[in-house]
Scaffold this motif. Structure first.
Motif, short mmCIF file in Angstrom:
data_model
loop_
_atom_site.label_atom_id
_atom_site.label_comp_id
_atom_site.label_asym_id
_atom_site.label_seq_id
_atom_site.Cartn_x
_atom_site.Cartn_y
_atom_site.Cartn_z
N VAL A 11 -53.56 -15.88 -1.02
CA VAL A 11 -53.10 -15.94 0.36
C VAL A 11 -51.90 -16.88 0.40
O VAL A 11 -51.99 -18.04 -0.03
CB VAL A 11 -54.22 -16.45 1.29
CG1 VAL A 11 -53.70 -16.61 2.71
CG2 VAL A 11 -55.42 -15.51 1.25
N ARG A 12 -50.78 -16.39 0.93
CA ARG A 12 -49.57 -17.20 0.99
C ARG A 12 -48.91 -17.06 2.37
O ARG A 12 -48.63 -15.95 2.83
CB ARG A 12 -48.56 -16.76 -0.09
CG ARG A 12 -48.97 -17.15 -1.51
CD ARG A 12 -48.89 -18.65 -1.71
NE ARG A 12 -49.27 -19.06 -3.05
CZ ARG A 12 -50.48 -19.41 -3.43
NH1 ARG A 12 -51.47 -19.41 -2.52
NH2 ARG A 12 -50.73 -19.79 -4.67
N GLY A 13 -48.69 -18.19 3.02
CA GLY A 13 -47.97 -18.19 4.30
C GLY A 13 -48.60 -17.33 5.37
O GLY A 13 -47.90 -16.77 6.22
N LEU A 14 -49.93 -17.24 5.37
CA LEU A 14 -50.62 -16.32 6.29
C LEU A 14 -50.63 -16.89 7.71
O LEU A 14 -51.14 -17.99 7.95
CB LEU A 14 -52.05 -16.07 5.81
CG LEU A 14 -52.88 -15.11 6.67
CD1 LEU A 14 -52.26 -13.71 6.71
CD2 LEU A 14 -54.32 -15.03 6.13
N LEU A 55 -58.84 -9.41 6.32
CA LEU A 55 -59.27 -8.03 6.49
C LEU A 55 -58.44 -7.27 7.52
O LEU A 55 -58.65 -6.08 7.74
CB LEU A 55 -60.74 -7.99 6.92
CG LEU A 55 -61.74 -8.22 5.79
CD1 LEU A 55 -63.10 -8.62 6.34
CD2 LEU A 55 -61.87 -6.97 4.93
N GLY A 56 -57.50 -7.94 8.17
CA GLY A 56 -56.68 -7.27 9.18
C GLY A 56 -57.39 -7.07 10.50
O GLY A 56 -57.08 -6.13 11.23
N ARG A 61 -50.30 -10.37 12.28
CA ARG A 61 -50.42 -11.26 11.12
C ARG A 61 -49.19 -11.06 10.25
O ARG A 61 -48.57 -9.99 10.25
CB ARG A 61 -51.70 -11.01 10.33
CG ARG A 61 -51.83 -9.61 9.77
CD ARG A 61 -53.10 -9.46 8.93
NE ARG A 61 -53.12 -8.12 8.31
CZ ARG A 61 -53.72 -7.83 7.17
NH1 ARG A 61 -54.38 -8.76 6.51
NH2 ARG A 61 -53.68 -6.60 6.69
N ALA A 62 -48.86 -12.09 9.52
CA ALA A 62 -47.71 -12.04 8.63
C ALA A 62 -47.99 -12.94 7.44
O ALA A 62 -48.95 -13.72 7.43
CB ALA A 62 -46.44 -12.47 9.35
N GLY A 63 -47.13 -12.84 6.44
CA GLY A 63 -47.35 -13.57 5.20
C GLY A 63 -47.78 -12.61 4.11
O GLY A 63 -47.43 -11.42 4.13
N SER A 64 -48.59 -13.09 3.19
CA SER A 64 -49.02 -12.28 2.06
C SER A 64 -50.51 -12.48 1.80
O SER A 64 -50.99 -13.62 1.77
CB SER A 64 -48.23 -12.65 0.80
OG SER A 64 -48.72 -11.97 -0.34
N VAL A 65 -51.23 -11.37 1.64
CA VAL A 65 -52.63 -11.39 1.21
C VAL A 65 -52.76 -10.38 0.08
O VAL A 65 -52.66 -9.17 0.31
CB VAL A 65 -53.61 -11.04 2.35
CG1 VAL A 65 -55.04 -11.00 1.81
CG2 VAL A 65 -53.50 -12.02 3.50
N GLY A 69 -54.60 -8.22 -6.84
CA GLY A 69 -53.21 -7.98 -7.19
C GLY A 69 -52.46 -7.03 -6.28
O GLY A 69 -51.27 -6.83 -6.47
N ARG A 70 -53.14 -6.50 -5.26
CA ARG A 70 -52.47 -5.55 -4.36
C ARG A 70 -52.18 -6.21 -3.02
O ARG A 70 -53.07 -6.82 -2.41
CB ARG A 70 -53.35 -4.32 -4.14
CG ARG A 70 -52.70 -3.29 -3.22
CD ARG A 70 -53.46 -2.01 -3.17
NE ARG A 70 -52.83 -1.05 -2.25
CZ ARG A 70 -53.32 0.15 -1.95
NH1 ARG A 70 -54.45 0.56 -2.53
NH2 ARG A 70 -52.69 0.94 -1.10
N GLU A 71 -50.95 -6.08 -2.56
CA GLU A 71 -50.58 -6.61 -1.25
C GLU A 71 -51.25 -5.78 -0.16
O GLU A 71 -51.20 -4.55 -0.17
CB GLU A 71 -49.06 -6.57 -1.08
CG GLU A 71 -48.58 -7.10 0.26
CD GLU A 71 -49.02 -8.54 0.49
OE1 GLU A 71 -49.73 -8.77 1.49
OE2 GLU A 71 -48.65 -9.41 -0.33
N THR A 72 -51.90 -6.48 0.79
CA THR A 72 -52.70 -5.77 1.79
C THR A 72 -52.22 -5.97 3.22
O THR A 72 -52.82 -5.40 4.15
CB THR A 72 -54.18 -6.21 1.71
OG1 THR A 72 -54.27 -7.61 2.08
CG2 THR A 72 -54.73 -6.01 0.31
N ILE A 73 -51.18 -6.75 3.45
CA ILE A 73 -50.75 -7.04 4.81
C ILE A 73 -50.48 -5.76 5.60
O ILE A 73 -50.75 -5.66 6.78
CB ILE A 73 -49.51 -7.96 4.82
CG1 ILE A 73 -49.93 -9.40 4.57
CG2 ILE A 73 -48.75 -7.88 6.14
CD1 ILE A 73 -50.73 -10.04 5.69
#
Length: 239
Positions: A11-14, A55-56, A61-65, A69-73
């Motif tokens: 999780v980065r910058g969420l 989980l959305g 929401r913004a940032g990276s989840v 290994g898969r981006e889910t945003i």
């Protein structure tokens, strides 16, 4: 060593909002395969919102989840769950008009390897005894066991557990702690939202302290009893 295990959640910058209210202000953390990581903080700190944002289930929401290994945003919630996440919400979310066993059989399979009924009943003998009872007849502790057991049936390997010890009798809390220990031994990865520090301390490999929608400290289990760590727990949790 945990550092040599692959990351299953990054999780980065969420950031996240409910309507116009921003509830997360840049969450940053990672969880490695087989770890138990607690999110500790006061009510309103953003711990539950973090699980929901992963989980959305929040608004914007913004940032990276990244999950495995898969981006889910940009993914809908059902697609995130199908990557192998199991979410046990604070409100439990069981179907009150279905029997205990029907609740266990209802959820779809996300991945191979979901727990069998025999495995569930071995972990939670109370549920075997209450298999034919409707959800409305289960005690609060039995409902919590059922909520956790349901996600194990799906084959999820990354478990997001929200306040599972809250308001329960000590004997039930002990049973849930044993279950988490068993799941950890089986290789599950667990993110545990808690306010109950005595419950979380012996279970988690790391403790992330959350204030105002950010992680403000990352304390390893080996350091949790140091005076400076205990002071940090008191400062953030008020205990």
């Amino acid at each position: 060593m945990a550092e040599s295990r692959p990351e299953v959640l990054r999780v980065r910058g969420l950031t996240a909002h409910y309507g116009d209210a921003q509830v997360l202000h840049g969450m940053d953390f990672e969880v490695r395969e087989g770890e138990v990581v607690s999110l500790l903080g006061r009510n309103g700190a953003g711990r539950t919102s973090t699980l929901r944002a992963i989980l959305g289930l929040t608004g914007r929401r913004a940032g990276s989840v990244q999950v495995y290994g898969r981006e889910t945003i940009g993914l809908p919630s059902h697609a995130v769950a199908r990557l192998g996440l199991g979410y046990c919400p604070e409100e439990r979310g069981i179907f009150a008009n279905l029997s205990c066993e029907e609740n266990l059989l209802l959820l779809p399979l996300l991945r191979p390897g979901g727990a069998s009924l025999a495995q569930i009943y071995a972990m939670f003998p109370n549920l075997r005894e209450r298999g034919a009872s409707p959800g409305t007849r289960l005690s609060g502790g039995e409902q919590q066991m059922l909520a956790l057991a349901r996600i194990l049936r799906t084959g999820a390997r990354l478990l997001l557990l929200d306040e599972i010890s809250e308001g329960l009798a000590p004997v039930i809390v002990q049973a849930l702690a044993r279950a988490i220990g068993e799941l950890r031994a089986q290789g599950h990865t667990i993110v545990l939202v808690e306010q109950n520090l005595p419950f979380a301390l012996p279970l988690a490999d790391r403790h992330l302290l959350v204030e105002h929608g950010r992680v403000v400290a990352d304390i390893a289990a080996a350091d949790a009893h140091r005076p400076d760590a205990r002071a940090r727990f008191r400062e953030v949790l008020g205990v």
